[in-house]
Design a protein around this motif. Structure first.
Motif, short mmCIF file in Angstrom:
data_model
loop_
_atom_site.label_atom_id
_atom_site.label_comp_id
_atom_site.label_asym_id
_atom_site.label_seq_id
_atom_site.Cartn_x
_atom_site.Cartn_y
_atom_site.Cartn_z
N ALA A 21 14.35 -55.60 21.79
CA ALA A 21 15.65 -55.47 21.12
C ALA A 21 15.49 -55.50 19.62
N GLY A 22 16.56 -55.12 18.95
CA GLY A 22 16.58 -55.18 17.49
C GLY A 22 16.74 -56.61 17.01
N VAL A 23 17.92 -57.20 17.27
CA VAL A 23 18.22 -58.55 16.81
C VAL A 23 18.44 -59.45 18.03
N VAL A 24 17.71 -60.56 18.06
CA VAL A 24 17.86 -61.58 19.09
C VAL A 24 18.30 -62.86 18.41
N ILE A 25 19.35 -63.48 18.95
CA ILE A 25 19.81 -64.78 18.45
C ILE A 25 19.55 -65.81 19.54
N ASP A 26 18.91 -66.90 19.17
CA ASP A 26 18.63 -68.01 20.08
C ASP A 26 19.47 -69.20 19.63
N VAL A 27 20.53 -69.49 20.37
CA VAL A 27 21.47 -70.55 20.02
C VAL A 27 21.02 -71.85 20.66
N ALA A 28 21.07 -72.93 19.89
CA ALA A 28 20.61 -74.25 20.34
C ALA A 28 19.14 -74.17 20.73
N ALA A 29 18.38 -73.47 19.91
CA ALA A 29 16.98 -73.23 20.21
C ALA A 29 16.14 -74.51 20.18
N GLY A 30 16.52 -75.43 19.33
CA GLY A 30 15.72 -76.65 19.20
C GLY A 30 14.29 -76.28 18.81
N ASP A 31 13.34 -76.99 19.36
CA ASP A 31 11.94 -76.65 19.09
C ASP A 31 11.30 -75.94 20.29
N ASN A 32 12.12 -75.56 21.27
CA ASN A 32 11.64 -74.89 22.47
C ASN A 32 12.30 -73.52 22.59
#
Length: 108
Positions: A21-32
């Protein structure tokens, strides 16, 4: 400490996901981050958002409050990961609305 049945199933499922994909957003990614947990992740941009700055996210934001994607990240996402967030949410309608606003039409 034993992993929960939910956690085991989720981790097995994540290992089957391939993202291109072009843009990926990881919400509440933390350190994992999800990109470390999925089969493959090819993206032009991988953005992390977390409510806790100690996790060094790209953006700090409490998902209980709406913020327009243009004001936070400046672009909409092709893919949004939102793993293990909802247990911290007391305003799910705003959270879902916000995530939908951040997602491009036809995004996942």
């Amino acid at each position: 400490m034993c992993a929960s049945f939910y956690r085991i199933q989720m981790e097995q499922w994540l290992k089957t996901i391939e993202v291109n994909a072009g843009v990926v957003i990881d919400v509440a990614a933390g350190d994992n981050h999800a990109r470390k947990r999925i089969k493959s992740c090819k993206s032009k941009e991988y953005i992390t958002i977390d409510g806790d700055k100690k996790n060094n996210p790209d953006f700090v934001h409490n998902m209980n409050y709406f913020v327009d994607y243009e004001k936070l990240v400046g672009k909409q996402a092709d893919v949004i990961f939102c793993l293990e967030l909802m247990e911290y949410i007391w305003n799910p309608a705003i959270t879902i609305f916000t995530l939908n606003n951040w997602l491009k039409p036809g995004g996942i």
